[in-house]
Design a protein around this motif. Structure first.
Motif, PDB file in Angstrom:
ATOM      1  N   HIS A  66      -7.168  -3.715  -6.483  1.00  0.00           N
ATOM      2  CA  HIS A  66      -7.540  -3.137  -7.778  1.00  0.00           C
ATOM      3  C   HIS A  66      -6.372  -3.185  -8.751  1.00  0.00           C
ATOM      4  O   HIS A  66      -6.533  -3.508  -9.939  1.00  0.00           O
ATOM      5  N   LEU A 114      -6.956  -6.248   3.524  1.00  0.00           N
ATOM      6  CA  LEU A 114      -7.631  -6.131   2.233  1.00  0.00           C
ATOM      7  C   LEU A 114      -9.144  -6.109   2.366  1.00  0.00           C
ATOM      8  O   LEU A 114      -9.842  -6.044   1.353  1.00  0.00           O
ATOM      9  N   GLN A 146     -11.490  -3.931   3.545  1.00  0.00           N
ATOM     10  CA  GLN A 146     -12.255  -2.780   3.080  1.00  0.00           C
ATOM     11  C   GLN A 146     -12.207  -2.649   1.568  1.00  0.00           C
ATOM     12  O   GLN A 146     -13.212  -2.337   0.928  1.00  0.00           O
ATOM     13  N   GLU A 147     -11.049  -2.907   0.999  1.00  0.00           N
ATOM     14  CA  GLU A 147     -10.942  -2.801  -0.457  1.00  0.00           C
ATOM     15  C   GLU A 147     -11.792  -3.875  -1.143  1.00  0.00           C
ATOM     16  O   GLU A 147     -12.399  -3.629  -2.188  1.00  0.00           O
ATOM     17  N   ASN A 195     -15.344  -2.796  -1.397  1.00  0.00           N
ATOM     18  CA  ASN A 195     -15.554  -1.847  -2.502  1.00  0.00           C
ATOM     19  C   ASN A 195     -15.627  -2.573  -3.841  1.00  0.00           C
ATOM     20  O   ASN A 195     -16.444  -2.234  -4.710  1.00  0.00           O
ATOM     21  N   ILE A 196     -14.777  -3.595  -4.016  1.00  0.00           N
ATOM     22  CA  ILE A 196     -14.785  -4.349  -5.283  1.00  0.00           C
ATOM     23  C   ILE A 196     -16.109  -5.081  -5.451  1.00  0.00           C
ATOM     24  O   ILE A 196     -16.704  -5.076  -6.541  1.00  0.00           O
ATOM     25  N   SER A 213      -2.436   2.523  -3.534  1.00  0.00           N
ATOM     26  CA  SER A 213      -3.377   2.733  -2.434  1.00  0.00           C
ATOM     27  C   SER A 213      -4.476   1.674  -2.444  1.00  0.00           C
ATOM     28  O   SER A 213      -5.137   1.461  -1.440  1.00  0.00           O
ATOM     29  N   MET A 214      -4.682   1.038  -3.590  1.00  0.00           N
ATOM     30  CA  MET A 214      -5.662  -0.045  -3.719  1.00  0.00           C
ATOM     31  C   MET A 214      -4.976  -1.235  -4.379  1.00  0.00           C
ATOM     32  O   MET A 214      -5.090  -1.459  -5.584  1.00  0.00           O
ATOM     33  N   LYS A 249       0.832  -1.193   0.000  1.00  0.00           N
ATOM     34  CA  LYS A 249       0.000   0.000   0.000  1.00  0.00           C
ATOM     35  C   LYS A 249       0.871   1.249   0.000  1.00  0.00           C
ATOM     36  O   LYS A 249       1.830   1.352   0.756  1.00  0.00           O
TER      37      LYS A 249
END
Length: 871
Positions: free
Chosen positions: A794, A821, A823-824, A827-828, A790-791, A702
């Motif tokens: 992704h 991972l 929270q990411e 979002n995905i 930052s992601m 990150k």
């Protein structure tokens, strides 16, 4: 002309209505010799519904369905509903009983044929000494107790018209019998088929049934004899006929089964026709010589060949219809002759209670003591004694024969029916008390292994434990539980195996242990499967495919088959891995998603199978979602309990179907950090020993935090002149995966985990010191790089989307890796329109869930290191 047709139509209508049609007002339950079907359908519907309703309630206390069916038959008879005015006259009138009896007897003949099919020598030979000792001692004592109580019963209820010897024989046989089919149902319902108690109980009851049927044949021979010499001739004829069936007829059936291909592909229609002809011929012969037709159909089932799982296939075709429809008819036929209202005084009740107590005490006591003498514990011995007390339909058959021949009166018949019902009813509660799940000991008799190539004696569990300098794994366990997983597991196994073009280290040999799991259900058919493991291991189509796979690839393949309850499958896998010394478990997980081809969004999607992102639909209610959830829980339990490294193969695409030397595959491996990712990096190296496979390994971190390199501790590289270090590198450290620093586990600190990640990445990404040629060749096919984002998820998915068809390899857990991972991933999943993926995420991990939901990977392999708690 028109008048002629009008008259013809009117006459036809008048004749039709005169036959008792619905609109004519005729009693629909009226029984006629010209059309008995109408009433028979009403009778059958009422009997089946009564049995099903009672089984719903009794099933809550784990009673076998046969108890509900026997009780339903009694309730439909004069004991209960027969006392309703007009019920018996309209539903079971006397003129309908011949047709009803014919259908019921056809059903019981087919049932006894199935019982004969289930009596397998493999069942009897399991713990043969203990089971035969239990069966014979129980039969002798029970027969003696039955003969003893027959004296007062005869003088109080039977009388002189009946020969005492005949009555004594029937009483002794009814005391001695144990219902093998009901025992199978009880063991299946209580998940005891693969326990020591279950094996001994099945063996003893099978032996007991064979001896008791022989005694029944002797009894019928004595009854049918009209003179002193007739009975011996009938008995000798029976013995000769039995020998004729067991040898010439059985050999002829086996030859005919091979001739028609029934051993390979299941029984053909022609073979089924011949088998049924043999069945009815045996029934006809034993009936005309003076022995009950029941004995003939039982022998017909015994002589059916067991080779090629033929008996199992025949049972599968017949059992459902017989058990569901025909057998309840026979119980009702017995119930119509049972009037518990005749037990209406103190003497009758006293003898009834004495029959129940004496029969139970004799069977339970002698079985318990004999089993204890045979070496079983008191708890196990008491459980065997309880199991041998169950009666069920087998005793009802004997009692009906006694009633039809005039040996038993209706009062005595009702007393013995009540005894059979009570003893069958108490069997399940007693077994549950004496043998709770936490006390159960599993037997190894249902797990059989066969080597498809090479000699099993040449292999020893410890052979693979010699020090290896390469992190290659050479002993694998492949778990096969469904045919749908077969193609994927073949691909996964082919990928995981070291390349044949790369010589293996001296003293090592590639070995694949294929474990086929079959779940024990509540069907009696599973008893036959558990006793025919030796046959199933050669005829199972999944194991056949794997056997062929091993021969084509010249790989030592061990084939194993285990028949276990669903909740014990993970422990079975763990025990199998320990027994065979496997270094890696290969599993498949099918994502609960729809599969469709989509080639419209980018050029790379034409090369792969698109995984639709709407995963929650599969987890919703419905058969598909339920099956997917159960499978995910099964895989999750294996991962949680495994003490061995695990590779989980997810959704193989069509482009991975070819893995030969001429095919080219590319692997993408995002290295987030943690024990599972370190194992995954070693796995990628092993895959890249194949010249047709290349890989891209990217260390993800990150951005916004300190550079990962700055967090790494200073690394002292090995001295070039240190032979010991040059040979072993970091491989001889006490680690869970092959290369890592000491004492790495999920209990380690964040600093320790990052240190281990740094050492491994530095060793492989910047390997300037001497390494073995096989490792250097593998590293030459791997492109190492680092990426800060930052992601990171992704960024990893973006790299996969721009490459050619790719296999993604990830670690399952990253809790001690370079970042969280969770929270990411949320979002995905929101971007893909997927929510609520807790079941999927808990099974395969965050990174794998992200790649599966995105749909950009042809396949995903998830690695989990040994002894890692993942919950």
């Amino acid at each position: 002309m028109h008048k002629f047709f009008d008259a013809l139509i009117f006459r036809s209508w008048r004749e039709a209505t005169g036959q008792g049609g619905l609109l004519s007002g005729v009693d629909l339950t009226a029984s006629t010799t010209s059309n008995p079907l109408r009433l028979w359908i009403i009778q059958m519907g009422m009997i089946v519904m009564m049995g099903q309703l009672l089984s719903l309630g009794l099933g809550k206390i784990k009673q076998p369905k046969v108890v509900a069916e026997i009780l339903g038959g009694i309730l439909l008879g004069p004991t209960a509903m027969g006392r309703i005015p007009g019920f018996t006259k309209h539903i079971f009138p006397a003129q309908s009983l011949p047709y009803f009896s014919l259908a019921a007897n056809i059903g019981i003949y087919l049932f006894l044929f199935i019982v004969g099919l289930k009596v397998d020598a493999n069942i009897i030979t399991r713990n043969a000494r203990s089971s035969l000792l239990i069966a014979l001692s129980t039969m002798i004592l029970s027969f003696g107790l039955g003969a003893a109580i027959s004296v007062p019963l005869y003088h109080n209820f039977i009388g002189s018209p009946v020969e005492f010897t005949y009555f004594m024989l029937f009483t002794g046989v009814s005391f001695s019998i144990t219902s093998f089919p009901v025992l199978c149902r009880i063991l299946t319902a209580l998940k005891l088929l693969d326990t020591t108690v279950g094996v001994v109980g099945l063996s003893a009851s099978a032996s007991n049934d064979i001896v008791c049927w022989s005694l029944l044949a002797l009894s019928m021979a004595l009854i049918s004899g009209t003179s002193g010499l007739t009975a011996p001739w009938i008995l000798l004829t029976c013995v000769a006929f039995t020998a004729f069936l067991i040898w010439p007829v059985r050999i002829a059936l086996l030859w005919f089964a091979r001739f028609t291909g029934s051993l390979e592909d299941g029984p053909t229609i022609f073979f089924m026709v011949v088998t049924l002809i043999v069945l009815w011929a045996c029934a006809f012969f034993t009936d005309i010589v003076g022995i009950s037709a029941n004995f003939g159909v039982f022998l017909a089932g015994v002589i059916v060949p067991r080779e090629g799982a033929l008996a199992i296939s025949i049972t599968k075709r017949l059992e459902d219809t017989v058990i569901t429809i025909f057998l309840p008819l026979y119980f009702t036929l017995s119930g119509l002759s049972t009037d518990l209202g005749l037990i209406n005084n103190g003497i009758t009740w006293g003898f009834t209670i004495a029959i129940i107590c004496l029969d139970f005490a004799g069977k339970f006591g002698v079985c318990t003591i004999t089993a204890r003498v045979s070496g079983m514990s008191w708890r196990e011995s008491s459980t065997v004694g309880s199991l041998m007390c169950c009666k069920g339909p087998v005793e009802l058959i004997i009692l009906n024969i006694g009633l039809s021949t005039g040996i038993l009166t209706q009062r005595v018949f009702s007393m013995f029916v009540l005894e059979a019902l009570v003893l069958t009813f108490i069997t399940t509660p007693l077994v549950s008390i004496f043998y709770p799940p936490e006390r159960q000991v599993r037997a190894l008799a249902v797990d059989v292994s066969r080597w498809s190539t090479g000699d099993r004696d040449e292999y020893r569990i410890g052979d693979h434990q010699s020090p290896m300098t390469e992190p290659w794994r050479s002993h694998f366990t492949v778990v096969l539980d469904k045919f749908d997983h077969m193609s994927g597991m073949l691909v996964a196994t082919q990928l995981a195996l070291p390349s044949p073009l790369v010589p293996s280290p001296q003293g090592t040999e590639i070995c694949v242990n294929a474990l086929r799991l079959i779940e024990i259900s509540d069907r009696n058919l599973d008893i036959m499967k558990s006793s025919a493991v030796d046959t199933l291991i050669h005829s199972d189509p999944i194991l056949d495919a794997f056997r062929t796979f091993g021969k084509l690839n010249d790989i030592r393949v061990s084939l194993s088959l285990s028949i276990v309850p669903h909740e014990d499958m993970s422990k079975t896998i763990s025990d199998h891995v320990t027994r065979h010394g496997s270094e890696l478990i290969l599993l498949q997980w099918l994502p609960p998603s729809s599969i469709s081809e989509d080639t419209t969004e980018d050029p790379y999607r034409s090369h792969r199978t698109r995984i639709e992102p709407n995963l929650p639909e599969a987890f919703s209610c419905g058969p598909t979602g339920t099956a997917a959830t159960i499978h995910s829980q099964f895989v999750h339990k294996i991962l949680a309990e495994s003490n061995t490294d695990v590779a989980l193969f997810i959704d193989p695409g069509t482009s991975l179907s070819c893995t030969g030397p001429g095919s080219v595959h590319h692997i993408f491996f995002p290295f987030f950090g943690g024990p599972d990712d370190r194992l995954a990096l070693e796995f990628v190296m092993q895959l890249c020993t194949n010249p047709g496979i290349s890989a891209t390994a990217v260390r993800m971190s990150k951005s916004g935090a300190e550079r990962v390199a700055a967090q790494w501790p200073s690394i002292v590289r090995p001295e070039e002149d240190s032979n010991e270090t040059r040979e072993s590198g970091y491989h001889e450290m006490p680690i869970q995966s092959t290369v890592v620093i000491p004492n790495i586990s999920y209990g380690q600190t964040r600093f320790e985990s990052d240190t281990a990640d740094a050492i491994l990445w530095e060793q492989y990404a910047h390997s300037s010191y001497d390494i073995r040629p096989s490792i250097r060749a593998a590293l030459s096919r791997i492109t190492f790089s680092e990426q800060s984002s930052s992601m990171p998820l992704h960024a990893a998915i973006q790299q996969v989307s721009t490459r050619k068809p790719v296999l993604v390899v990830v670690g399952r857990s990253h809790r001690t890796g370079s970042g969280d991972l969770t929270q990411e991933l949320e979002n995905i999943l929101k971007e893909q329109g997927s929510v609520g993926q807790d079941d999927s995420r808990n099974t395969i991990g965050d990174a794998a869930t992200a790649f599966v939901a995105s749909g950009y990977a042809n396949a995903v392999v998830v690695l989990q290191a040994a002894n890692v708690s993942t919950n």
